[in-house]
Design a protein around this motif. Structure first.
Motif, PDB file in Angstrom:
ATOM      1  N   GLU A 246       1.043  -0.792   0.029  1.00  0.00           N
ATOM      2  CA  GLU A 246       0.309  -0.121  -0.083  1.00  0.00           C
ATOM      3  C   GLU A 246       1.207   1.703  -0.083  1.00  0.00           C
ATOM      4  O   GLU A 246       0.723   2.219  -0.380  1.00  0.00           O
ATOM      5  CB  GLU A 246      -1.018   0.293   0.824  1.00  0.00           C
ATOM      6  CG  GLU A 246      -2.031   0.014   0.984  1.00  0.00           C
ATOM      7  CD  GLU A 246      -2.952   0.034   2.497  1.00  0.00           C
ATOM      8  OE1 GLU A 246      -3.374   1.114   2.949  1.00  0.00           O
ATOM      9  OE2 GLU A 246      -4.164  -1.169   2.856  1.00  0.00           O
ATOM     10  N   GLU A 247       2.005   1.059   0.717  1.00  0.00           N
ATOM     11  CA  GLU A 247       3.184   2.281   0.708  1.00  0.00           C
ATOM     12  C   GLU A 247       4.296   2.061  -0.032  1.00  0.00           C
ATOM     13  O   GLU A 247       4.837   0.730   0.566  1.00  0.00           O
ATOM     14  CB  GLU A 247       2.656   2.743   2.001  1.00  0.00           C
ATOM     15  CG  GLU A 247       3.529   4.101   2.358  1.00  0.00           C
ATOM     16  CD  GLU A 247       2.703   5.237   2.239  1.00  0.00           C
ATOM     17  OE1 GLU A 247       3.112   6.407   2.483  1.00  0.00           O
ATOM     18  OE2 GLU A 247       1.458   5.294   1.888  1.00  0.00           O
ATOM     19  N   HIS A 344      -5.143   1.369   5.896  1.00  0.00           N
ATOM     20  CA  HIS A 344      -6.390   1.635   5.116  1.00  0.00           C
ATOM     21  C   HIS A 344      -7.482   0.773   4.471  1.00  0.00           C
ATOM     22  O   HIS A 344      -8.830   1.460   4.685  1.00  0.00           O
ATOM     23  CB  HIS A 344      -6.287   2.254   4.184  1.00  0.00           C
ATOM     24  CG  HIS A 344      -4.781   3.696   3.665  1.00  0.00           C
ATOM     25  ND1 HIS A 344      -5.360   4.414   5.050  1.00  0.00           N
ATOM     26  CD2 HIS A 344      -3.399   3.596   3.904  1.00  0.00           C
ATOM     27  CE1 HIS A 344      -4.444   5.550   5.165  1.00  0.00           C
ATOM     28  NE2 HIS A 344      -3.097   4.648   3.858  1.00  0.00           N
ATOM     29  N   SER A 345      -7.371  -0.489   4.453  1.00  0.00           N
ATOM     30  CA  SER A 345      -7.894  -1.382   3.859  1.00  0.00           C
ATOM     31  C   SER A 345      -7.959  -2.035   4.719  1.00  0.00           C
ATOM     32  O   SER A 345      -6.946  -2.915   5.066  1.00  0.00           O
ATOM     33  CB  SER A 345      -7.910  -1.349   2.641  1.00  0.00           C
ATOM     34  OG  SER A 345      -6.815  -2.257   2.347  1.00  0.00           O
TER      35      SER A 345
END
Lengths: 353, 275
Positions: A246-247, A344-345
């Motif tokens: 994600e990052e 986030h998810s």
């Protein structure tokens, strides 16, 4: 009683820096543990405090005295060595008394002090034995008595328990901590064993490659590691580290005991965090706990689970999940902890993080 | 299998050991037996093994042939004097070679090793000239001083000092012991077996030494026992072997006594060295 202060201390052997600019305050009366893998400079640091190694650069203060040029015998400290370093030709009494005699203490006073200490460490009936006639544990006590009898401001210990068997080591660990409480002196203790560090120290200094990684209390070190090295060094088994899609350039970590494992057929609990699928490769039943080695897309992950949860067989498909609050984030390049990251998810179906 | 193969080997080993022992012991035994024989028996052919008549007077004859008490005294002073000086020089030198890093250490140690390889016959002349310059020729000093530092002793002690763990010395430093004290109170006691061995070698060498006193002395007042024995040989034309041998028995007697008492240490020293 004294505080020990290191200011930008550097040690180089033949231009090869081993300790690279240490700044450290060891508070008066603390039990400070220097811990790190072998070659991290912890022993060298201790030996510099003792005066057995010269400081290449920087200052060392004991109490309110700069000791860079003070010989070891005049620094008012005592050291316990890993191999005990007893004087082989002297008996127990002479071993303990040697330091006192060198200070010019009167014979009678010397004798009563040695007997007093021998009583404390339980060596009274061994005073006329040679070190070669003693067991490992007894030798360790002689080494301790030899240090204690001088009533030093600072005790230095260089892996003093590593030559003992496991049972005796545990026992001595307890004895050392209670001794520290009793004496109230400053203890500086070097070990490569993080369990020893966590159980004994009130201040732990984690070192790697000649630098301090973090100085903190055991709880803080465990809960709040400042970088990847500390996170993986402290805790057993080591923290799981995964890449995180994600990052960019961010790594994600969680402690094995924070991971939850469940057979895939069971419904997942909806909670903020991560989850991923895997297969149990092997497991180790430790008694109260079970270690699962789980193969996932992200590599092998270790999860420590309580025994009272139902045992999962090897080769079984499982789902791992970790709550958001138990996740740590690190910069991939610097290894430093990144705060304020959020998951986030909560992808479940794809098995992705 | 193993036992069967080992057994004949053991026998061969034993036989070899016995042969070697005989080679070493026989001359010694022959000296002892000859010392008790009468002169006619000594020259008889075929020779007798045990003396027919045990003649104890040979010892008196040897003893009275010169100032033997003086010789014994001189020998003792020289051997002990050399030994003490060698200890005093070898211990600090060995400690420094074993424990300090200083510029030129390896070179100096190399020179020491070279000294080990040079026999006294090669260097006696300059030393004689030196002693003569100091007016010490024909004194006991000329027998003691040139041997005051032993390369062998330094070498042997260095090896033994090097085996002492660093931590023991560091512990002593933390115990506020001076280097001097560490040397004599910690290192020397640890090296005791080696010191005993070296002491024996040195004592025996100087007790038996014939060459050096022969060069440095010219009067009975400073001569040593081996010279006295040699003078027996020259005193009356024909060689009175029984008396010479009696003199030799007197010469080796103190060494035998020392061996008898120090045996345990000697064996231990060699076991220690080979470990």
């Amino acid at each position: 009683m004294a505080r020990v202060l290191l200011k930008q201390v550097v040690k180089a052997f033949q231009d090869q820096p081993v300790v690279k600019g240490l700044d450290l305050t060891i508070p008066n009366g603390s039990f400070t543990v220097l811990v790190g893998p072998s070659g991290c400079g912890k022993s060298t640091t201790l030996r510099m405090i003792a005066g057995l190694e010269e400081v290449t650069d920087g200052e060392i203060w004991i109490g309110d005295r700069k000791v860079n040029d003070v010989p070891p015998g005049k620094r008012d400290l005592a050291m316990v060595f890993q191999n005990y370093a007893l004087y082989p030709t002297m008996n127990v009494f002479e071993n303990i008394a040697f330091g006192l005699q060198n200070r010019g203490l009167p014979r009678q006073e010397c004798k009563s002090l040695v007997h007093e200490i021998a009583e404390v460490v339980g060596l009274t009936s061994y005073l006329d034995r040679k070190p070669s006639e003693l067991s490992g544990g007894q030798r360790q006590r002689v080494a301790l008595a030899r240090a204690m009898v001088k009533k030093p401001q600072v005790f230095l210990m260089d892996e003093p328990l590593s030559n003992l068997d496991a049972k005796l080591r545990n026992q001595m660990r307890v004895e050392l901590t209670s001794l520290h409480k009793q004496l109230g002196s400053t203890f500086i203790y070097v070990t490569h064993d993080q369990v020893e560090a966590m159980t004994m120290g009130d201040q732990i200094v984690v070192m790697n490659e000649g630098r301090i990684q973090q100085v903190a209390s055991p709880v803080e070190l465990y809960q709040d590691p400042t970088n990847l090295f500390v996170a993986q060094f402290i805790g057993s088994p080591a923290m799981n580290i995964l890449s995180w899609e994600e990052e960019e350039s961010c790594l994600l970590g969680f402690r094995p005991e924070k991971g939850r494992i469940a057979a895939t057929i069971q419904p997942s609990t909806e909670e903020k965090g991560i989850s991923l699928r895997g297969k149990v490769r092997s497991r180790e039943i430790l008694g109260a706990e079970v270690l699962y080695y789980v193969d996932t897309r992200k590599g092998q992950i270790i999860v420590k689970a309580n025994h009272d949860v139902e045992l999962i067989a090897e080769d079984e498909d499982v789902r791992l999940s970790v709550a958001a609050k138990d996740l740590y984030f690190f910069d991939e390049k610097t290894g430093m902890r990144v705060m304020g990251q959020h998951v986030h998810s909560l992808p479940l179906a794809g098995g992705a993080v | 299998m193993h036992r069967l193969a080992a057994y004949p080997l053991k026998i061969v080993e034993r036989i070899l050991l016995i042969v070697v022992t005989l080679v070493f012991v026989f001359p010694f035994l022959w000296m002892m037996l000859t010392a008790f024989k009468t002169l006619p028996e000594v020259f008889r052919f075929p020779p007798t093994f045990l003396p027919e008549i045990w003649d104890f007077s040979n010892f008196m004859k040897a003893w009275e042939s010169g100032p033997f008490l003086r010789f014994v005294f001189n020998s003792f002073i020289v051997a002990v004097g050399v030994l003490i000086l060698q200890f005093l020089t070898a211990v600090p030198a060995a400690y420094a070679f074993a424990r300090y890093r200083f510029p030129g250490r390896n070179l100096l140690f190399g020179i020491t090793l070279i000294a080990l390889m040079i026999p006294p016959q090669v260097i006696f002349l300059p030393i004689y000239v030196q002693m003569s310059g100091w007016g010490l020729v024909n004194t006991l000093w000329s027998l003691i001083l040139p041997y005051g530092a032993s390369a062998f002793g330094i070498f042997l002690l260095r090896q033994s000092f090097m085996q002492v763990p660093d931590e023991v010395i560091e512990a002593a430093r933390l115990d506020q012991a001076s280097e001097w004290k560490i040397m004599w109170k910690i290192m020397v006691p640890i090296a005791k077996p080696v010191l005993v061995t070296f002491g024996l070698f040195s004592f025996i060498y100087h007790w038996n030494d014939y060459f050096w006193p022969l060069i440095m002395t010219n009067s009975d007042a400073v001569r040593t026992l081996p010279m006295g024995i040699a003078m027996l040989k020259a005193s009356e034309g024909g060689k009175i072997w029984n008396v010479i041998m009696a003199g030799n028995v007197i010469l080796v007697f103190p060494i035998l006594i020392i061996f008898f008492f120090a045996q345990r240490h000697i064996i231990r020293a060699f076991i220690y060295q080979s470990k």
